[in-house]
Design an enzyme around this catalytic site. Structure first.
Site, mmCIF file in Angstrom:
data_model
loop_
_atom_site.group_PDB
_atom_site.id
_atom_site.type_symbol
_atom_site.label_atom_id
_atom_site.label_comp_id
_atom_site.label_asym_id
_atom_site.label_seq_id
_atom_site.Cartn_x
_atom_site.Cartn_y
_atom_site.Cartn_z
ATOM 1 N N ASN A 198 -14.736 0.735 24.311
ATOM 2 C CA ASN A 198 -14.821 1.669 23.293
ATOM 3 C C ASN A 198 -15.151 2.999 23.429
ATOM 4 O O ASN A 198 -14.462 4.143 23.113
ATOM 5 C CB ASN A 198 -15.606 1.158 22.101
ATOM 6 C CG ASN A 198 -15.551 1.985 20.963
ATOM 7 O OD1 ASN A 198 -14.454 2.090 20.271
ATOM 8 N ND2 ASN A 198 -16.491 2.236 20.268
ATOM 9 N N ASP A 248 -17.550 2.620 31.366
ATOM 10 C CA ASP A 248 -18.285 2.454 30.507
ATOM 11 C C ASP A 248 -17.604 1.317 29.586
ATOM 12 O O ASP A 248 -16.695 0.726 30.284
ATOM 13 C CB ASP A 248 -18.744 3.491 29.599
ATOM 14 C CG ASP A 248 -20.163 3.324 28.871
ATOM 15 O OD1 ASP A 248 -20.365 2.166 28.349
ATOM 16 O OD2 ASP A 248 -20.837 4.409 29.152
ATOM 17 N N THR A 301 -14.833 5.996 48.497
ATOM 18 C CA THR A 301 -14.514 6.070 49.964
ATOM 19 C C THR A 301 -15.849 6.128 50.647
ATOM 20 O O THR A 301 -15.986 5.991 51.939
ATOM 21 C CB THR A 301 -13.717 7.479 50.548
ATOM 22 O OG1 THR A 301 -14.042 8.485 49.647
ATOM 23 C CG2 THR A 301 -12.075 7.104 50.098
ATOM 24 N N ARG A 325 -12.965 22.250 50.306
ATOM 25 C CA ARG A 325 -13.630 23.494 51.152
ATOM 26 C C ARG A 325 -12.590 24.159 52.226
ATOM 27 O O ARG A 325 -12.945 25.319 52.288
ATOM 28 C CB ARG A 325 -14.801 22.536 52.054
ATOM 29 C CG ARG A 325 -15.937 22.327 51.308
ATOM 30 C CD ARG A 325 -16.952 21.325 51.845
ATOM 31 N NE ARG A 325 -16.258 19.815 51.557
ATOM 32 C CZ ARG A 325 -16.847 18.690 52.136
ATOM 33 N NH1 ARG A 325 -17.975 18.869 52.614
ATOM 34 N NH2 ARG A 325 -16.188 17.583 52.168
ATOM 35 N N LYS A 357 -9.368 21.141 39.982
ATOM 36 C CA LYS A 357 -9.973 19.909 39.767
ATOM 37 C C LYS A 357 -11.417 20.088 39.400
ATOM 38 O O LYS A 357 -12.032 20.795 39.999
ATOM 39 C CB LYS A 357 -10.036 18.868 40.926
ATOM 40 C CG LYS A 357 -10.854 17.596 40.719
ATOM 41 C CD LYS A 357 -10.616 16.506 41.771
ATOM 42 C CE LYS A 357 -11.599 16.686 42.985
ATOM 43 N NZ LYS A 357 -12.982 16.100 42.340
ATOM 44 N N ASP A 367 -15.762 22.586 43.335
ATOM 45 C CA ASP A 367 -16.903 21.906 43.547
ATOM 46 C C ASP A 367 -17.987 22.934 43.612
ATOM 47 O O ASP A 367 -18.518 23.502 44.665
ATOM 48 C CB ASP A 367 -16.982 21.101 44.830
ATOM 49 C CG ASP A 367 -15.987 19.742 44.778
ATOM 50 O OD1 ASP A 367 -16.182 19.303 43.455
ATOM 51 O OD2 ASP A 367 -15.492 19.408 45.575
ATOM 52 N N ASP A 384 -12.284 15.248 36.821
ATOM 53 C CA ASP A 384 -12.671 14.080 37.807
ATOM 54 C C ASP A 384 -13.988 13.700 37.232
ATOM 55 O O ASP A 384 -15.055 13.798 37.901
ATOM 56 C CB ASP A 384 -12.575 14.616 39.061
ATOM 57 C CG ASP A 384 -12.779 13.553 39.964
ATOM 58 O OD1 ASP A 384 -12.585 12.346 39.600
ATOM 59 O OD2 ASP A 384 -13.056 13.943 41.288
ATOM 60 N N LEU A 385 -13.870 13.004 36.124
ATOM 61 C CA LEU A 385 -15.209 12.390 35.620
ATOM 62 C C LEU A 385 -15.593 10.962 35.736
ATOM 63 O O LEU A 385 -16.778 10.348 35.277
ATOM 64 C CB LEU A 385 -15.464 12.620 34.099
ATOM 65 C CG LEU A 385 -15.236 14.127 33.764
ATOM 66 C CD1 LEU A 385 -15.508 14.367 32.217
ATOM 67 C CD2 LEU A 385 -16.398 14.995 34.581
ATOM 68 N N LYS A 386 -14.491 10.383 36.506
ATOM 69 C CA LYS A 386 -14.776 8.882 37.031
ATOM 70 C C LYS A 386 -15.571 8.054 35.756
ATOM 71 O O LYS A 386 -16.422 7.356 36.127
ATOM 72 C CB LYS A 386 -15.543 8.544 38.428
ATOM 73 C CG LYS A 386 -14.812 9.596 39.290
ATOM 74 C CD LYS A 386 -15.452 9.200 40.681
ATOM 75 C CE LYS A 386 -14.687 9.914 41.949
ATOM 76 N NZ LYS A 386 -14.696 11.403 42.196
HETATM 77 O O1 C5P Z 1 -14.025 19.673 50.114
HETATM 78 P P1 C5P Z 1 -13.077 18.603 50.209
HETATM 79 O O2 C5P Z 1 -11.591 19.022 50.278
HETATM 80 O O3 C5P Z 1 -13.545 17.592 51.206
HETATM 81 O O4 C5P Z 1 -13.018 18.027 48.543
HETATM 82 C C1 C5P Z 1 -12.374 16.836 48.114
HETATM 83 C C2 C5P Z 1 -12.657 16.746 46.747
HETATM 84 O O5 C5P Z 1 -12.073 15.454 46.560
HETATM 85 C C3 C5P Z 1 -14.079 16.647 46.398
HETATM 86 O O6 C5P Z 1 -14.069 16.995 45.015
HETATM 87 C C4 C5P Z 1 -14.440 15.004 46.321
HETATM 88 O O7 C5P Z 1 -15.485 14.980 45.353
HETATM 89 C C5 C5P Z 1 -12.890 14.495 45.849
HETATM 90 N N1 C5P Z 1 -12.892 13.225 46.446
HETATM 91 C C6 C5P Z 1 -12.915 12.690 47.753
HETATM 92 N N2 C5P Z 1 -12.800 11.475 48.155
HETATM 93 C C7 C5P Z 1 -12.613 10.514 47.236
HETATM 94 C C8 C5P Z 1 -12.532 10.889 45.626
HETATM 95 C C9 C5P Z 1 -12.526 12.208 45.538
HETATM 96 O O8 C5P Z 1 -13.367 13.678 48.605
HETATM 97 N N3 C5P Z 1 -12.324 9.218 47.485
#
Ligand code: C5P
Length: 242
Positions: free
Chosen positions: A78, A75, A128, A219, A43, A21, A70-72
């Site tokens: 197609n 849309d 979440t 992190r 990721k 990130d 991780d582009l979620k």
């Molecule tokens: O820094 P941390 O360990 O919290 O990062 C968790 C990663 O997982 C981040 O890239 C966050 O966007 C992703 N993520 C999350 N919860 C989700 C889906 C993805 O923390 N439900």
């Protein structure tokens, strides 16, 4: 990476993705260098992808790493199928889509992901960051837990390979989806590390013991004084939990 008795046993390195990130390729690659080969999966989410694009993916692939893109995607069918094909060209090994895009969108994505070399698909169910009040605001009267299960069933039926979910959801989702589903778990905090903005956290050991296929850690590794050492401790915990 299947959570399956049929496949070869997974090594701890196959079960940890480090969340890059960062706002630039330089910062991301600095961290990758500091990890010194201790991790195999990275990721790449929206922040880094929109800043650094496919050239970063290419660089990481060239160094032998696997990419969880991780582009979620969310849309019309197609468009999402086309995006899955583009992600295949880019070299992603895992790719996220939003289950809320519906059965037709997920089926189109799964069909595109059946091509050779395509990434395995993971559905995101309820973000979440959303609670019951947020769901109600967008017209969903089910509780977050009910909605997660509902979307998980749809994803399975559409042929999606697995889900991103919290450690707390693993038990219910394994029961619903079976052993083969990939369950990828963020919100991982080794004991003693800072929780930050995460709410439903689990240690690496507990997530693996509950049935996680793979952990996503940001992190606790990227902001550690010694990222390689932090990754090594997490990998040891994964190995011990097996
Ligand atoms: O820094 P941390 O360990 O919290 O990062 C968790 C990663 O997982 C981040 O890239 C966050 O966007 C992703 N993520 C999350 N919860 C989700 C889906 C993805 O923390 N439900």
């Amino acid at each position: 990476m299947e959570h399956s008795s049929k496949s070869a046993p997974l090594q701890p390195k196959d079960r940890l993705a480090v969340a890059l990130d960062f706002p630039s390729a330089k910062l991301a690659l600095d961290l990758v260098d500091r990890l010194d080969g201790s991790c195999l999966w990275f990721k790449v989410g929206m922040e880094l992808y929109y800043a650094a694009g496919n050239s970063l993916i290419e660089t990481l692939r060239g160094r032998g790493f696997n990419i969880f893109l991780d582009l979620k995607l969310h849309d019309i069918p197609n468009t999402v199928a086309g995006a899955v094909r583009s992600a295949t060209q880019a070299g992603a090994s895992l790719l996220t889509i939003h289950a809320a895009g519906g059965p037709a969108m997920m089926s189109a994505a799964a069909e595109a992901a059946a091509a050779p070399g395509a990434p395995r698909l993971l559905a995101v169910t309820v973000l979440t960051s959303m609670d019951a009040a947020e769901l109600a605001a967008v017209g969903v009267s089910a509780s977050p837990a009910e909605q997660v299960l509902r979307l998980a069933r749809l994803a399975k039926h559409a042929g999606v390979d697995g889900l991103v979910c919290s450690a707390e959801e693993i038990g219910a989702l394994r029961a619903e989806l079976g052993r083969e589903a990939l369950l990828v778990i963020p919100g991982i905090r080794p004991s003693g590390s800072e929780v930050g903005d995460q709410k439903r956290v689990a240690t690496p050991r507990s997530a693996i013991e509950r049935g996680a296929s793979m952990l996503v850690v940001g992190r606790p590794i990227t902001r550690a004084a010694n990222p390689a050492q932090a990754a090594k401790s997490i990998l040891e915990e994964i190995a011990e939990a097996n």
